[in-house]
Design an enzyme around this catalytic site. Structure first.
Site, mmCIF file in Angstrom:
data_model
loop_
_atom_site.group_PDB
_atom_site.id
_atom_site.type_symbol
_atom_site.label_atom_id
_atom_site.label_comp_id
_atom_site.label_asym_id
_atom_site.label_seq_id
_atom_site.Cartn_x
_atom_site.Cartn_y
_atom_site.Cartn_z
ATOM 1 N N CYS A 159 -10.511 -28.689 -35.577
ATOM 2 C CA CYS A 159 -9.904 -28.121 -34.369
ATOM 3 C C CYS A 159 -10.876 -28.035 -33.199
ATOM 4 C CB CYS A 159 -9.255 -26.774 -34.657
ATOM 5 S SG CYS A 159 -10.406 -25.397 -34.955
ATOM 6 N N ASP A 160 -12.181 -27.886 -33.458
ATOM 7 C CA ASP A 160 -13.161 -27.822 -32.369
ATOM 8 C C ASP A 160 -13.095 -29.073 -31.495
ATOM 9 O OD1 ASP A 160 -13.804 -26.291 -34.653
ATOM 10 O OD2 ASP A 160 -15.858 -26.009 -34.000
ATOM 11 N N ALA A 161 -12.729 -30.201 -32.121
ATOM 12 C CA ALA A 161 -12.668 -31.465 -31.388
ATOM 13 C C ALA A 161 -11.677 -31.416 -30.230
ATOM 14 C CB ALA A 161 -12.288 -32.603 -32.338
ATOM 15 N N LEU A 162 -10.725 -30.493 -30.295
ATOM 16 C CA LEU A 162 -9.703 -30.409 -29.245
ATOM 17 C C LEU A 162 -10.263 -29.845 -27.937
ATOM 18 C CD1 LEU A 162 -6.592 -29.281 -31.320
ATOM 19 C CD2 LEU A 162 -7.265 -31.594 -30.613
ATOM 20 N N PHE A 163 -11.461 -29.296 -27.980
ATOM 21 C CA PHE A 163 -12.171 -28.958 -26.745
ATOM 22 C C PHE A 163 -13.026 -30.126 -26.279
ATOM 23 C CE2 PHE A 163 -15.924 -27.554 -24.429
ATOM 24 C CZ PHE A 163 -15.409 -26.679 -23.488
#
Length: 369
Positions: A159-163
């Site tokens: 989910c961090d990749a979505l930033f």
């Protein structure tokens, strides 16, 4: 005795109201942001994961950009823009090495913003070349992240990749109106959303390895900073996409749903802790999660996307908590280290992305009326 109790009650209310007003005073907000920004510049993080072009610094640069814009507008001070330009110039505005990995394109976000200000095409040529290649040669790997198989990091499988990556494509679409960027953004983002977003809890899992895990209290495992990263990324996407772009509705609806859920999980101390559903097991404050969440909530109120009366108490508590974590010299503490056990977060721990989140949130706080 009754009159004395009433006096004490109203005295405490007055003190609390005065403290809240002081923490939102524009002069005070600017003063603390300057201390935090200047401390970070004077104390650069070093090490394998603190290269100029790493994701950790990308988050810092995003906060510094908002701060640079504010100081130039308010004080005719362009020194923070010059600091950012020196970083870009000494790296020739290149981005990270991996062709697909979201962390390695994250630094493209501030470089695009610098191009929008200065108009030098050298500032966007590398990130545009990388994005073009990825769009034309999309990764076809699974979203089941496996650190033993590095190709599973080619897509937004955590989910961090979505930033880190989606705002790059949103900004490039806004800049060029090339639908390839928008189509890629929508396709890949929705794939990650469908895979990692728990539609019952209205929260994002960090990655698929957490689907079956449970906290000590039996609750599902949802990380505070991970969901903070997602909210921060959504803010960047919403700021980039044109108001009349139809696909914007998906991101705004998701932003409202996630912001509403996360706001309800604020701890009594004003922070969001490492675990959103079991904060008691992770008692340490965590300022990078709190910073990104306050940033998102304050943005939502400023843009009229979130109800001010509903969310302001949460924002005030969160900002006050962030202020409490700033040392007199400007060092921001309680930042969860990279890859570390979140139970071990202490006041002396800091990281550049925590500073970035603090500056992003502070600039939104400054805009509030």
């Amino acid at each position: 005795m009754k009159r004395l109790s009433l006096f004490i009650y109203f005295f405490l209310i007055t003190v609390l109201q005065a403290a809240a007003q002081q923490s939102f005073d524009k002069t005070a907000v600017k003063s603390v942001m300057k201390r935090v920004a200047d401390w970070q510049i004077a104390n650069p993080n070093k090490g394998a994961e603190h290269d100029d072009l790493d994701w950790t610094h990308a988050a810092l640069y995003m906060g510094m950009l908002d701060w640079a814009e504010l100081t130039e507008k308010e004080d005719s001070d362009d020194s923070y823009y010059q600091w950012l330009l020196r970083i870009g110039q000494r790296n020739h505005f290149q981005i990270g090495k991996w062709m697909y990995h979201a962390d390695f394109i994250a630094v493209g976000q501030p470089f695009i913003d610098l191009y929008l200000k200065y108009g030098n095409k050298k500032m966007i040529a590398p990130v545009m070349a990388r994005a073009n290649w990825v769009v034309e040669n999309p990764a076809e790997t699974t979203l089941e992240l496996d650190y033993g198989k590095l190709e599973t990091l080619d897509r937004w499988s955590w989910c961090d990749a979505l930033f880190m990556a989606p705002p790059v494509y949103a900004k490039l679409y806004a800049l060029t109106k090339d639908k390839r960027y928008l189509d890629f953004l929508n396709k890949e983002y929705k794939a990650t959303y469908n895979y990692l977003y728990d539609k019952e809890e209205h929260l994002f899992y960090r990655d698929h390895r957490y689907f079956a895990k449970r906290e000590a209290n039996g609750k599902k495992v949802f990380w505070g900073r991970g969901n903070g990263w997602v909210l921060g990324g959504l803010v960047e996407i919403l700021q980039a996409l044109p108001k009349d772009e139809s696909s914007r509705t998906f991101y705004q609806d998701l932003f409202v749903a996630l912001a509403t859920r996360v706001a309800s999980l604020q701890s009594a101390d004003g922070y969001w802790h490492a675990s959103l559903l079991d904060p008691a097991s992770y008692p340490s404050p965590e300022t990078s999660a709190t910073g990104f969440i306050v940033y998102a909530l304050a943005y939502g109120v400023n843009e009229g996307v979130l109800d001010k009366a509903t969310f302001m108490p949460t924002i005030e508590k969160g900002w006050k908590a962030l202020l409490d974590a700033v040392e007199p010299d400007g060092k921001l503490g309680y930042v969860q280290p990279i890859g570390a056990d979140p139970r071990k977060v202490t006041r002396d721990m800091t990281e550049v992305y925590g500073t970035g989140a603090f500056l992003l949130s502070g600039c939104q706080i400054y805009k509030m009326k």
